[in-house]
Design a protein around this motif. Structure first.
Motif, short mmCIF file in Angstrom:
data_model
loop_
_atom_site.label_atom_id
_atom_site.label_comp_id
_atom_site.label_asym_id
_atom_site.label_seq_id
_atom_site.Cartn_x
_atom_site.Cartn_y
_atom_site.Cartn_z
N LEU A 280 2.52 5.20 -7.60
CA LEU A 280 1.32 5.26 -8.51
C LEU A 280 0.47 6.46 -8.39
CD1 LEU A 280 0.56 3.08 -10.54
CD2 LEU A 280 -1.13 2.54 -9.14
N THR A 281 0.67 7.36 -9.51
CA THR A 281 -0.37 8.78 -9.24
C THR A 281 -1.69 8.11 -9.48
OG1 THR A 281 0.21 9.01 -11.62
CG2 THR A 281 1.70 10.24 -10.33
N GLN A 282 -2.13 7.07 -10.34
CA GLN A 282 -3.51 6.87 -10.41
C GLN A 282 -4.04 6.25 -9.35
OE1 GLN A 282 -5.61 6.57 -13.78
NE2 GLN A 282 -4.26 8.21 -13.83
N TRP A 283 -3.31 5.68 -8.22
CA TRP A 283 -3.75 5.14 -7.13
C TRP A 283 -5.03 5.88 -6.50
CZ3 TRP A 283 -4.54 0.83 -4.79
CH2 TRP A 283 -4.93 0.79 -3.49
N PRO A 284 -4.99 7.26 -6.25
CA PRO A 284 -6.18 7.72 -5.45
C PRO A 284 -7.47 7.50 -6.03
CG PRO A 284 -4.42 9.10 -5.53
CD PRO A 284 -3.75 8.08 -6.45
N ARG A 285 -7.56 7.35 -7.53
CA ARG A 285 -8.79 7.24 -8.15
C ARG A 285 -9.33 5.77 -7.66
NH1 ARG A 285 -8.78 7.73 -14.61
NH2 ARG A 285 -10.79 6.67 -14.29
N VAL B 130 0.91 -1.21 0.08
CA VAL B 130 0.04 -0.04 -0.15
C VAL B 130 0.86 1.07 -0.11
CG1 VAL B 130 -1.66 1.40 1.33
CG2 VAL B 130 -1.99 -1.10 1.00
N LEU B 131 2.00 1.18 0.74
CA LEU B 131 2.76 2.46 0.93
C LEU B 131 3.51 2.57 -0.54
CD1 LEU B 131 4.72 2.10 4.35
CD2 LEU B 131 3.41 3.72 3.51
N LEU B 132 3.81 1.50 -1.31
CA LEU B 132 4.48 1.48 -2.23
C LEU B 132 3.48 2.25 -3.53
CD1 LEU B 132 7.23 0.61 -3.50
CD2 LEU B 132 6.13 -1.04 -4.57
#
Lengths: 230, 109
Positions: A186-191, A179-181
């Motif tokens: 990953l810039t897309q992660w928040p979505r 999750v930390l990684l």
């Protein structure tokens, strides 16, 4: 000659036949009478006024659907499940803003709150219940008949518990690292954060629940063997 | 007018009307028809599911009372949570409005 009271009472029956409650029909009738009076005041004939007023109030089946929206138990359960999995419910209104994100800490806090009971139960089971169950199964010498798919499933759920006991910290640490990684790189992660974390929590809870169910079944199957003298 | 827009504006319209004082279904509809000069068409009956939903949310409360004509009517009025919801929805609509107004101004200047 048009009988207004009779027409109204017929209309009431039609509405009630569609399962609209008396309280609702009372309210709609009050509306209908207001509309009738207004039209008659405006010079419309009483029969025409009635036809128009009934049309304006609307068809019973459409009203019924609208009243029932999201208030059945099934709809509520479905909404709750979808919400837990991070999928917004479209039942109440058209969702025009799908990109609305909640703050990261809220997502993680919710997932944690949702997982803590399961983690606690799994730990207790792995430490106290599983060894006892293994002992019982060994003592009873589970009959051949129970071998097969079912027993394999039970066995693997016990194995999952054991793995959790042995490597629980390692697995949890690994997940946190992943999750930390994701947060970091990953810039897309928040979505996808809410949906992914929600689904992960849901999956973990399901696994723990399944393991418990399997252990329970195993205990029941082993129970008759305990009563036989060796 | 677009169906979605009509649906989305129903709650803020009702909240804003009730902010001005107690009212009942028929009067709410007449008021909205008059104010929009008939542009906002609701099927009259559809108001009631919305009112009942808002009541269940704890935004409004209702009571049966006798009207001036002697018939019974169900009157709705705003509760504290309804006032809060009204304030919040008002801010959101004003925000949308100001963005649109700003854009249109740019276009025609």
């Amino acid at each position: 000659m048009f009988d207004r009271e009779r027409a109204i009472s017929n209309w009431r029956e039609e509405m009630s036949a569609r399962d609209l409650s008396d309280a609702v029909v009372d309210e709609l009738e009050s509306h209908l009478r207001d509309e009738l009076e207004a039209q008659v005041r405006a010079g419309v004939g009483s029969e025409d006024a009635f036809t128009t007023a009934v049309q304006r109030v609307g068809r019973a089946d459409v009203l019924k659907t609208e009243f029932a929206k999201s208030f059945t138990l099934f709809d509520r359960l479905k909404d709750a499940m979808l919400t837990l999995a991070g999928i917004p419910s479209s039942n109440l209104a058209t969702n025009m803003n799908t990109s609305q994100t909640e703050p990261a800490w809220a997502t993680y806090l919710k997932a944690l709150g949702f997982l803590v009971p399961a983690i606690f139960l799994a730990t207790v089971a792995a430490i106290f219940v599983v060894p006892k169950l293994q002992e019982i199964c060994r003592d009873v010498q589970m009959p051949e008949a129970t071998a097969g798919t079912f027993w394999n499933l039970t066995h693997s759920s016990i194995l999952v518990m054991l793995t959790l006991r042995e490597h629980g910290m390692l697995i949890a640490g690994g997940l946190v690292c992943v999750v930390l990684l994701l947060e970091w790189r990953l810039t897309q992660w928040p979505r996808y954060r809410r949906a992914a974390i929600g689904f992960g929590a849901f999956l973990l809870n399901s696994i723990v629940l399944l393991a418990f169910f399997m252990m329970f079944l195993a205990a029941i199957m082993a129970a008759p063997g305990l009563r036989l003298p060796k | 007018m677009r169906r979605e827009l009509v649906a989305a504006s129903a709650e803020p319209l009702i909240l804003s009307l009730l902010e001005q004082g107690e009212s009942y279904g028929y009067a709410i509809i007449q008021d909205i028809k008059n104010r929009s000069r008939g542009e906002l068409e609701w099927t009259d009956g559809m108001l009631y599911p919305v009112l009942h939903r808002m009541e269940r949310k704890g935004w409004i409360k209702s009571r049966w009372a006798e009207s001036e004509t002697g018939r019974k009517r169900k009157y709705y009025s705003l509760k504290e949570d309804g006032r809060k919801a009204h304030k919040k929805q008002r801010e959101q609509w004003l925000k949308v409005h100001s963005v649109l107004a700003g854009l249109w101004k740019e276009k025609y200047v």
